[in-house]
Design a protein around this motif. Structure first.
Motif, PDB file in Angstrom:
ATOM      1  N   GLY A   1      -4.474  -4.749   5.090  1.00  7.63           N
ATOM      2  CA  GLY A   1      -5.116  -4.714   6.405  1.00  7.63           C
ATOM      3  C   GLY A   1      -4.168  -4.406   7.543  1.00  7.63           C
ATOM      4  N   LEU A   2      -2.893  -4.179   7.236  1.00  2.00           N
ATOM      5  CA  LEU A   2      -1.911  -3.912   8.295  1.00  2.00           C
ATOM      6  C   LEU A   2      -1.753  -2.402   8.501  1.00  2.00           C
ATOM      7  CD1 LEU A   2       0.823  -6.558   7.333  1.00  2.00           C
ATOM      8  CD2 LEU A   2      -0.970  -6.748   9.065  1.00  2.00           C
ATOM      9  N   PRO A   3      -1.391  -1.977   9.715  1.00  2.00           N
ATOM     10  CA  PRO A   3      -1.194  -0.544   9.967  1.00  2.00           C
ATOM     11  C   PRO A   3      -0.136   0.041   9.024  1.00  2.00           C
ATOM     12  CG  PRO A   3      -1.124  -1.798  12.020  1.00  2.00           C
ATOM     13  CD  PRO A   3      -1.145  -2.796  10.903  1.00  2.00           C
ATOM     14  N   GLN A   4      -0.354   1.286   8.594  1.00  4.26           N
ATOM     15  CA  GLN A   4       0.558   1.955   7.656  1.00  4.26           C
ATOM     16  C   GLN A   4       1.308   3.091   8.340  1.00  4.26           C
ATOM     17  OE1 GLN A   4       1.041   0.653   4.635  1.00  4.26           O
ATOM     18  NE2 GLN A   4      -0.465  -0.886   5.199  1.00  4.26           N
ATOM     19  N   PRO A   5       2.531   3.445   7.925  1.00  5.57           N
ATOM     20  CA  PRO A   5       3.276   2.698   6.919  1.00  5.57           C
ATOM     21  C   PRO A   5       3.708   1.353   7.486  1.00  5.57           C
ATOM     22  CG  PRO A   5       4.682   4.390   7.871  1.00  5.57           C
ATOM     23  CD  PRO A   5       3.307   4.566   8.463  1.00  5.57           C
ATOM     24  N   ASN A   6       3.746   0.357   6.636  1.00  3.42           N
ATOM     25  CA  ASN A   6       4.075  -0.996   7.062  1.00  3.42           C
ATOM     26  C   ASN A   6       5.533  -1.306   6.740  1.00  3.42           C
ATOM     27  OD1 ASN A   6       3.494  -3.564   8.110  1.00  3.42           O
ATOM     28  ND2 ASN A   6       3.393  -4.356   6.038  1.00  3.42           N
TER      29      ASN A   6
ATOM     30  N   PRO B   1       0.810  -1.212   0.000  1.00  3.26           N
ATOM     31  CA  PRO B   1       0.000   0.000   0.000  1.00  3.26           C
ATOM     32  C   PRO B   1       0.848   1.269   0.000  1.00  3.26           C
ATOM     33  CG  PRO B   1      -0.740  -1.494   1.719  1.00  3.26           C
ATOM     34  CD  PRO B   1       0.548  -2.041   1.181  1.00  3.26           C
ATOM     35  N   HIS B   2       1.883   1.289   0.805  1.00  7.75           N
ATOM     36  CA  HIS B   2       2.699   2.501   0.869  1.00  7.75           C
ATOM     37  C   HIS B   2       4.100   2.143   1.324  1.00  7.75           C
ATOM     38  CE1 HIS B   2       3.866   6.403   3.068  1.00  7.75           C
ATOM     39  NE2 HIS B   2       4.206   6.508   1.814  1.00  7.75           N
ATOM     40  N   ASN B   3       5.052   2.213   0.421  1.00  7.09           N
ATOM     41  CA  ASN B   3       6.447   1.973   0.759  1.00  7.09           C
ATOM     42  C   ASN B   3       6.948   3.180   1.554  1.00  7.09           C
ATOM     43  OD1 ASN B   3       9.302   2.034   0.661  1.00  7.09           O
ATOM     44  ND2 ASN B   3       9.321   0.844  -1.222  1.00  7.09           N
TER      45      ASN B   3
ATOM     46  N   THR C   1       8.390  -4.637   6.183  1.00  5.50           N
ATOM     47  CA  THR C   1       8.467  -6.041   5.763  1.00  5.50           C
ATOM     48  C   THR C   1       8.427  -6.996   6.949  1.00  5.50           C
ATOM     49  OG1 THR C   1       9.719  -5.348   3.816  1.00  5.50           O
ATOM     50  CG2 THR C   1       9.835  -7.678   4.411  1.00  5.50           C
ATOM     51  N   ILE C   2       9.133  -6.674   8.015  1.00 10.46           N
ATOM     52  CA  ILE C   2       9.168  -7.562   9.180  1.00 10.46           C
ATOM     53  C   ILE C   2       7.764  -7.803   9.737  1.00 10.46           C
ATOM     54  CG2 ILE C   2       9.692  -5.697  10.828  1.00 10.46           C
ATOM     55  CD1 ILE C   2      10.989  -9.361  11.009  1.00 10.46           C
ATOM     56  N   ASN C   3       6.919  -6.768   9.754  1.00  5.91           N
ATOM     57  CA  ASN C   3       5.543  -6.921  10.256  1.00  5.91           C
ATOM     58  C   ASN C   3       4.747  -7.866   9.364  1.00  5.91           C
ATOM     59  OD1 ASN C   3       6.411  -4.931  12.004  1.00  5.91           O
ATOM     60  ND2 ASN C   3       5.210  -3.311  11.045  1.00  5.91           N
ATOM     61  N   THR C   4       4.934  -7.732   8.058  1.00  2.00           N
ATOM     62  CA  THR C   4       4.226  -8.598   7.110  1.00  2.00           C
ATOM     63  C   THR C   4       4.668 -10.043   7.284  1.00  2.00           C
ATOM     64  OG1 THR C   4       4.118  -6.756   5.551  1.00  2.00           O
ATOM     65  CG2 THR C   4       3.678  -8.954   4.664  1.00  2.00           C
ATOM     66  N   LEU C   5       5.969 -10.257   7.430  1.00  2.00           N
ATOM     67  CA  LEU C   5       6.494 -11.612   7.605  1.00  2.00           C
ATOM     68  C   LEU C   5       5.917 -12.270   8.856  1.00  2.00           C
ATOM     69  CD1 LEU C   5      10.209 -10.897   6.611  1.00  2.00           C
ATOM     70  CD2 LEU C   5       8.589 -12.336   5.341  1.00  2.00           C
ATOM     71  N   VAL C   6       5.886 -11.530   9.948  1.00  2.00           N
ATOM     72  CA  VAL C   6       5.336 -12.057  11.210  1.00  2.00           C
ATOM     73  C   VAL C   6       3.846 -12.379  11.026  1.00  2.00           C
ATOM     74  CG1 VAL C   6       4.757 -11.443  13.605  1.00  2.00           C
ATOM     75  CG2 VAL C   6       7.047 -10.958  12.697  1.00  2.00           C
ATOM     76  N   HIS C   7       3.122 -11.466  10.400  1.00  6.16           N
ATOM     77  CA  HIS C   7       1.687 -11.660  10.165  1.00  6.16           C
ATOM     78  C   HIS C   7       1.430 -12.894   9.290  1.00  6.16           C
ATOM     79  CE1 HIS C   7      -2.504 -10.400   9.936  1.00  6.16           C
ATOM     80  NE2 HIS C   7      -2.449 -10.631   8.629  1.00  6.16           N
ATOM     81  N   LEU C   8       2.199 -13.045   8.217  1.00  8.26           N
ATOM     82  CA  LEU C   8       2.028 -14.199   7.322  1.00  8.26           C
ATOM     83  C   LEU C   8       2.331 -15.511   8.037  1.00  8.26           C
ATOM     84  CD1 LEU C   8       3.512 -12.864   3.970  1.00  8.26           C
ATOM     85  CD2 LEU C   8       1.201 -13.754   4.305  1.00  8.26           C
ATOM     86  N   LYS C   9       3.364 -15.516   8.871  1.00  4.42           N
ATOM     87  CA  LYS C   9       3.736 -16.733   9.605  1.00  4.42           C
ATOM     88  C   LYS C   9       2.624 -17.132  10.574  1.00  4.42           C
ATOM     89  CE  LYS C   9       6.636 -19.963   9.917  1.00  4.42           C
ATOM     90  NZ  LYS C   9       6.607 -20.914   8.823  1.00  4.42           N
ATOM     91  N   GLU C  10       1.987 -16.127  11.197  1.00  2.13           N
ATOM     92  CA  GLU C  10       0.861 -16.420  12.104  1.00  2.13           C
ATOM     93  C   GLU C  10      -0.319 -16.981  11.321  1.00  2.13           C
ATOM     94  OE1 GLU C  10       0.105 -12.688  14.040  1.00  2.13           O
ATOM     95  OE2 GLU C  10       1.859 -12.868  15.346  1.00  2.13           O
TER      96      GLU C  10
END
Length: 192
Positions: free
Chosen positions: A77-82, A39-41, A84-93
């Motif tokens: 659906g993740l808080p912005q700005p996001n 969504p936003h780098n 990569t580490i947050n996405t990785l943790v979310h995907l693993k969960e």
């Protein structure tokens, strides 16, 4: 299942993205490649981005004929700005049985140490690197890091920035885009 995560704004997705992702899916030990539409780098200005939904639609249409390539809007659906580490943790969960890995261009290794929690990423995830033409030099310790794998993918120097500018200048860009994505861009009158 071993998943390669190909992050990007895909503004728009182009044939270079597909060539790299398909090469990773076919010529490495990755089972699938997920295009994670960002969504936003944090390093880019948001005003130049098409709406998240439209960029996801472009990726969805571009990958529909490739069973090993999948679009992902997980970051929407993740808080912005996001980061990569947050996405990785979310995907693993969300997918505890999947083995997630990063895909990045060789030029991105240069700035990888600026990423939030890059040490944690290196500790827990593998990085698949494709070659890029770049003047930048990578951090030498990353070149030989056990978790960094170089994949001899084709060097594709097409940029979304070039495509957006070309469309604005009424140049023909159809060969640079997956056909279904080009149709969507044209119908929606994007970047004009």
């Amino acid at each position: 299942m071993k998943i390669g995560l190909f992050f990007g704004s895909f503004n728009p997705i182009h044939v270079g993205h597909l060539i790299i992702a398909n090469h990773m899916a076919e010529y490495s030990d990755l089972d699938e490649v997920w295009f994670v539409v960002t969504p936003h780098n944090p390093f880019k200005k948001k005003k130049s981005l098409l709406d998240d939904h439209h960029r996801f639609q472009l990726v969805l249409r571009a990958t529909e004929d490739y069973p090993k390539l999948k679009p992902s809007n997980i970051e929407f659906g993740l808080p912005q700005p996001n980061y990569t580490i947050n996405t990785l943790v979310h995907l693993k969960e969300k997918h505890p049985d999947y083995d997630f890995n990063l895909i990045m261009g060789q030029d991105n290794l240069y700035s990888f140490k600026k990423w939030k929690n890059y040490e944690t990423i290196l500790e827990h995830y593998e990085i698949y690197v494709y070659p890029r033409v770049s003047e930048k030099k990578e951090a030498p310790e990353l070149l030989s890091h056990a978790k960094v794998h170089f994949v001899q993918a084709p060097i594709v120097e097409i940029s979304s920035t070039f495509i957006r500018k070309a469309i604005k200048e009424h140049k023909e860009v159809k060969p640079l885009l997956p056909h279904t994505a080009w149709i969507y861009l044209d119908e929606m009158n994007f970047y004009k």
